[in-house]
Scaffold this active site. Structure first.
Site, PDB file in Angstrom:
ATOM      1  N   HIS A  82      80.714  41.767  50.016  1.00 25.21           N
ATOM      2  CA  HIS A  82      79.411  41.867  49.364  1.00 25.21           C
ATOM      3  C   HIS A  82      79.198  40.675  48.447  1.00 25.21           C
ATOM      4  CE1 HIS A  82      75.877  43.665  47.518  1.00 25.21           C
ATOM      5  NE2 HIS A  82      76.357  43.276  46.361  1.00 25.21           N
ATOM      6  N   ASP A 161      71.185  56.040  42.961  1.00 24.27           N
ATOM      7  CA  ASP A 161      71.122  54.629  42.564  1.00 24.27           C
ATOM      8  C   ASP A 161      69.726  54.069  42.770  1.00 24.27           C
ATOM      9  OD1 ASP A 161      72.118  51.886  41.931  1.00 24.27           O
ATOM     10  OD2 ASP A 161      71.556  51.570  44.022  1.00 24.27           O
ATOM     11  N   ARG A 168      65.640  51.554  35.683  1.00 30.81           N
ATOM     12  CA  ARG A 168      66.211  50.503  34.831  1.00 30.81           C
ATOM     13  C   ARG A 168      65.338  49.263  34.839  1.00 30.81           C
ATOM     14  NH1 ARG A 168      71.361  49.604  37.806  1.00 30.81           N
ATOM     15  NH2 ARG A 168      71.606  47.843  36.404  1.00 30.81           N
ATOM     16  N   SER A 183      76.258  50.545  40.259  1.00 28.85           N
ATOM     17  CA  SER A 183      75.169  50.492  41.241  1.00 28.85           C
ATOM     18  C   SER A 183      75.634  49.792  42.520  1.00 28.85           C
ATOM     19  CB  SER A 183      73.975  49.750  40.617  1.00 28.85           C
ATOM     20  OG  SER A 183      73.018  49.390  41.573  1.00 28.85           O
ATOM     21  N   LYS A 187      76.931  51.669  46.459  1.00 28.47           N
ATOM     22  CA  LYS A 187      76.378  51.368  47.779  1.00 28.47           C
ATOM     23  C   LYS A 187      77.471  50.931  48.754  1.00 28.47           C
ATOM     24  CE  LYS A 187      73.183  49.147  45.459  1.00 28.47           C
ATOM     25  NZ  LYS A 187      71.967  48.695  44.772  1.00 28.47           N
TER      26      LYS A 187
HETATM   27  N1  URA Z   1      72.087  44.766  42.225  1.00 26.09           N
HETATM   28  C1  URA Z   1      72.243  46.093  42.388  1.00 26.09           C
HETATM   29  O1  URA Z   1      72.357  46.579  43.498  1.00 26.09           O
HETATM   30  N2  URA Z   1      72.263  46.871  41.290  1.00 26.09           N
HETATM   31  C2  URA Z   1      72.129  46.389  40.057  1.00 26.09           C
HETATM   32  O2  URA Z   1      72.155  47.154  39.117  1.00 26.09           O
HETATM   33  C3  URA Z   1      71.951  45.013  39.900  1.00 26.09           C
HETATM   34  C4  URA Z   1      71.939  44.214  41.018  1.00 26.09           C
END
Ligand code: URA
Ligand code: CA
Length: 433
Positions: A82, A161, A168, A183, A187
């Protein structure tokens, strides 16, 4: 349990228990906890931080808020990579076939997304016939057979999320290490891999503008991963200037092919090796990072990585001839050079602004509704530290419109030439803890 008590506990610097974190994430996902309480809580976290244990619990609570992908039908250690996002980042296109050539299963779920260029799927779709609309069984079968497949996003992954990230975004609580780390990791974990390699970018084109911030985020993510039983490592890499030369979908496919042949841009190759060796190591295919790197170099040199790329394209409906004939990729109508206005050394190429210029050409989506033009983009002819003569081309614009004055203006504003400059450090650190 009452949400107001948990907000106060965090506000006053307390540590939330696993049950309390589950209560918050569960309640918020179901709609029992309203946005105003959740934003107060996020702000409390922003100021008070979270312990390692709280971060791991928050991550798993978000993973469990929706579907998770079960890759257990795939043999071997599944390693995912990632990147926290950059400009002209072609690493996934290179790494997927590169590590698959070493018999490491690459079961990649990818998206399209917004940004300067398309996501991995958009890039791959620059190859005629290539498609990611394959069913789960076919996906598993392909990975078991040939070690590589890419599928589009399916299922309802980490809805907590999705909701929290959007909240946020409008409450000034994006920039919090525990919230960002959980976050991203939620994923990745929901996507089912056994091990995770992270490329945390730093610099103008990155989310984390300083090396220290990037290191802190990397440590946070690596420790979450390891705490929840997924082996995780990270590389901190430079994103002050775009990676490689190509920024654009078909252009990046061509760049990936060059790199798989061992003749790609030096920085892209170096980063692919840095990330690739962690992937090989975590997949238990080498006993040290050095040995892992040797193995990667070997499959580039003996052509196996390139063969794997062809196989991958063919398996998913694409025409593998583009690998030998990249001129068959979509081509833009116009190629326009942007000449240097003076002699000197390239001192700055502001990554995010140059990325925006590529997006203006149509290489990426400004909104979800925008259409991508797979052929267009920018080719950097110079990178930071390169000397340049007046009149020499800094950038080649690949456009499908004749007038690109806006793009040329943006390029001049964001490439600075000076008396001397050195190429920036590419890899700032390796986080394995
Ligand atoms: N990318 C994400 O997936 N989450 C975040 O909180 C910030 C960047
Ligand atoms: Ca690139």
């Amino acid at each position: 349990m009452r949400m107001v008590d948990l907000i106060e506990k965090k506000r006053d610097g307390g540590e939330l228990s696993t049950e309390e974190i589950n209560f918050i994430i569960d309640g918020y996902t179901k709609g029992d906890i309203p946005d105003y309480q959740m934003s107060a809580w996020a702000m409390a976290v922003f100021f008070q931080n979270m312990t390692q244990r709280e971060r791991a619990d928050l991550t798993m609570a978000m993973v469990n808020s929706g579907d998770t992908i079960d890759l257990s039908a795939i043999e071997g250690v599944k390693v995912d990579k990632h990147s926290t996002g950059g400009v002209g980042d072609t690493t996934t296109l290179v790494l997927a076939p590169l590590v698959a050539a070493l018999d490491i299963p690459v079961a990649k779920m990818s998206g399209r997304g917004l940004g300067h260029t398309g996501g991995t799927i958009d890039k791959l779709e620059a190859i005629e016939g290539f498609h990611v609309e394959i069913d789960r069984e076919e996906f598993v079968r392909l990975v078991n057979q040939d070690k590589i497949a890419v599928i589009g996003q399916t299922g309802n992954l980490t809805p907590a999320d999705k909701k929290l990230y959007a909240l946020r975004d409008v409450t000034g609580t994006v920039n919090s290490i525990p919230l960002i780390a959980s976050s991203i990791m939620s994923k990745k974990i929901a996507a089912g891999s056994d091990a995770i390699v992270l490329d945390v970018k730093t610099g103008a084109g990155a989310f984390m503008k300083t090396v220290d911030d990037a290191k802190e985020l990397a440590h946070a993510m690596v420790s979450i991963g390891n705490n929840v039983g997924r082996k995780t490592m990270a590389v901190i890499s430079d994103m002050s200037q775009p990676l490689g030369f190509a920024i654009g979908n078909a252009l990046e496919v061509k760049e990936a092919i060059d790199t798989l042949q061992g003749k790609g841009p030096k920085d892209l190759e170096e980063l692919c090796l840095a990330l690739g060796r962690q992937m090989v190591f975590l997949a238990n295919k080498a006993s040290s990072l050095e040995e892992a790197e040797e193995k990667l170099k070997e499959v580039i040199q003996n052509g196996k990585a390139l063969e794997k790329f062809k196989e991958f394209i063919k398996n998913q409906g694409g025409n593998p001839d583009v690998v030998d004939h990249p001129e068959n990729l979509p081509q833009a109508k116009y190629q326009i050079e942007v000449p240097a206005k003076e002699d000197g050394v390239v001192a700055e190429i502001v990554a995010d602004e140059i990325g925006t210029a590529a997006m203006w050409l149509g290489a990426g989506r400004a909104t979800k509704e925008s259409e991508i033009d797979l052929a267009v983009g920018l080719m950097l002819n110079k990178k930071i530290g390169d000397s340049v003569k007046k009149g020499e081309s800094l950038v080649t614009i690949h456009a499908n419109r004749e007038n690109v004055d806006d793009v040329i203006g943006k390029i001049y504003e964001n490439i600075r030439i000076s008396d001397h400059a050195e190429a920036p450090t590419l890899v700032y650190g390796i986080i394995t803890e």
